[in-house]
Structure formats: structure tokens, C-alpha cells
Design an enzyme around this catalytic site. Structure first.
Site: not given
Ligand code: 3PG
Length: 237
Positions: A45, A49, A72, A132
Site C-alpha cells: 500500500e 503522504r 491515505t 480498515k
């Protein structure tokens, strides 16, 4: 659940551990991907960021056998960029309706973050099938997932946040855990220093923990079996 969602989530369930990575630059993507593949952990993943995320995804998707997702994801713009770069699934820290609706409309598997029963129910109402659980350790960890499994036995979770080699096996032992995410496997500092050997060592260790869990619990790997099996269904489109 669409066929694509089913296929991607089954692949994540087979991996059981997803390295969550903030890449310092796209130049280290290939070395990182190769280290994970050699270690027997064929998924990643890539978090949005860092500015390197899109470029890194483009590099990583060239490696055969590696399942590449984007993490994210906090806006539709990022979701679109990740999709364009070739990400096969999306992960978000929270539950944003605009992002979720975009992903579902595009048939792009998404696991948004939740940590309370009300959020779980809102997510199910939106048509989501895998969630998640974030930040896992800070929001009750294994105990909370056990409580969720009593009331939402049909919902598989991807716990992330505070998971590492020491507590991984406790999460993987839960029937409602599809896979665990964690940044300890490929920390940004290791990537900056080009320490792919250490990343491979950590990934191999994690793959070993997964294997020993499978051996001791007799966890089946076929669809519809134990360990976060994907039970609910939603028709395509
Ligand atoms: C995530 O984005 O999923 C988390 O930041 C990962 O949490 P960790 O750094 O505690 O593994």
C-alpha cells in the site's frame, strides 16, 4: 461485491500482511517491490503522504506478481490519481463518502477506515464490504475486533495502526481479520538509506509469522473459509 473486488480482497487475504509505505522518492520503488516479492509478501500500500506516491505506483505495477494499492487517500482527486497510476485498490484513514462513492462507481476496491460501530454501519450502508480498522491499537486493538465480530460477523477488517512483528499473530488469529497493515516492514528511513536487505528481512519474518499462524490454526486459504472471509455480496455496478 464485484468480481474485481472479490479478486483483490482475496489476494489481500492470501497475503495477510500489507506493507504500508511512505516512499521518499519513486527511485526506490523497484528495489522495494523486489525485496517484498523475494520475501514472499507480494503486496504493498503506497501512501499518498509523499509526492512520490504516484510515480512509485507506476514503477511498482510493472513488477509481475505484486499487488499494488494506494493508501491515505483523502480526496477524490487522490483516488483518481492513484487509479490513473495503476493502483488496484484504495485505502483511506477515514470514511469519506465522496471518495467511497467514486471508488465504488469506478469498480475500484476500497477499504476506508472506521473505528466505531456507528462508522461500521455507515460504511455498510454505503455498500462497502471490507473495512480498515484504524488506528487499531489506539482504539482497542484485538479486543475491539472481537467485539465487532460478535455483532458484525460478516464484516472482514484490515486493522492498521500500531501493528508490528510482536502483536501481528494476535490479530491474524481473529476470524474477522482479512489482513493487517503496517509501516514497520518498510520504514521511510530504511528506503532513504537503500536498506532493501533489512526490508526483505522484516518482510520475510512477517511472512514466517503468517505461515506459522496458518500451520497452527489450520487456516484455510480458499474463498469463503476462515480468517476474514468475504461473506457479504453487492451486485456489480
Ligand atoms: C496507516 O496509514 O495505515 C498507518 O499509519 C499505519 O500505521 P503504523 O505506522 O502504526 O503501522
Amino acid at each position: 461485491m464485484t468480481d474485481v473486488e472479490k479478486q483483490v480482497f482475496e489476494q489481500l487475504r492470501a497475503c495477510r500482511v500489507v506493507p504500508v509505505v511512505k516512499l521518499p522518492n519513486a527511485g526506490c520503488a523497484e528495489g522495494l517491490g523486489r525485496a517484498l516479492l523475494s520475501a514472499g509478501l507480494p503486496c504493498i500500500e503506497v501512501t499518498f503522504r509523499s509526492a512520490a506516491a504516484e510515480g512509485a505506483i507506476r514503477e511498482l505495477v510493472r513488477l509481475p506478481g505484486l499487488l499494488v494499492g494506494a493508501g491515505t487517500i483523502r480526496s477524490v482527486e487522490q483516488a483518481r490519481a492513484a487509479q490513473k497510476a495503476g493502483a488496484r485498490f484504495l485505502v483511506s484513514p477515514g470514511l469519506r463518502e465522496d471518495v467511497v462513492k467514486y471508488a465504488l462507481a469506478e469498480g475500484l476496491p476500497i477499504a476506508p477506515g472506521v473505528c466505531t460501530p456507528s462508522e461500521v454501519e455507515r460504511a455498510l450502508d454505503l455498500g462497502l464490504t471490507v473495512l480498515k480498522f484504524f488506528p487499531a491499537e489506539q482504539f482497542g486493538g484485538v479486543g475491539t475486533l472481537k467485539a465487532f465480530s460478535a455483532v458484525y460477523p460478516d464484516v472482514p477488517f484490515m486493522p492498521t495502526g500500531g501493528i508490528n512483528a510482536d502483536n501481528l499473530s494476535r490479530y491474524l488469529a481473529l476470524d474477522n481479520v482479512l489482513c493487517c497493515g503496517g509501516s514497520w516492514l518498510a520504514e521511510t528511513a530504511l528506503l532513504s538509506e537503500g536498506r532493501f536487505d533489512e526490508i526483505e528481512r522484516r518482510a520475510r519474518h512477517a511472512a514466517g509469522i503468517v505461515a506459522s499462524g496458518i500451520a497452527s490454526a489450520g487456516v484455510a486459504t480458499s474463498a469463503g473459509s476462515k480468517s476474514g472471509s468475504i461473506g457479504s455480496s453487492r451486485s456489480a455496478g
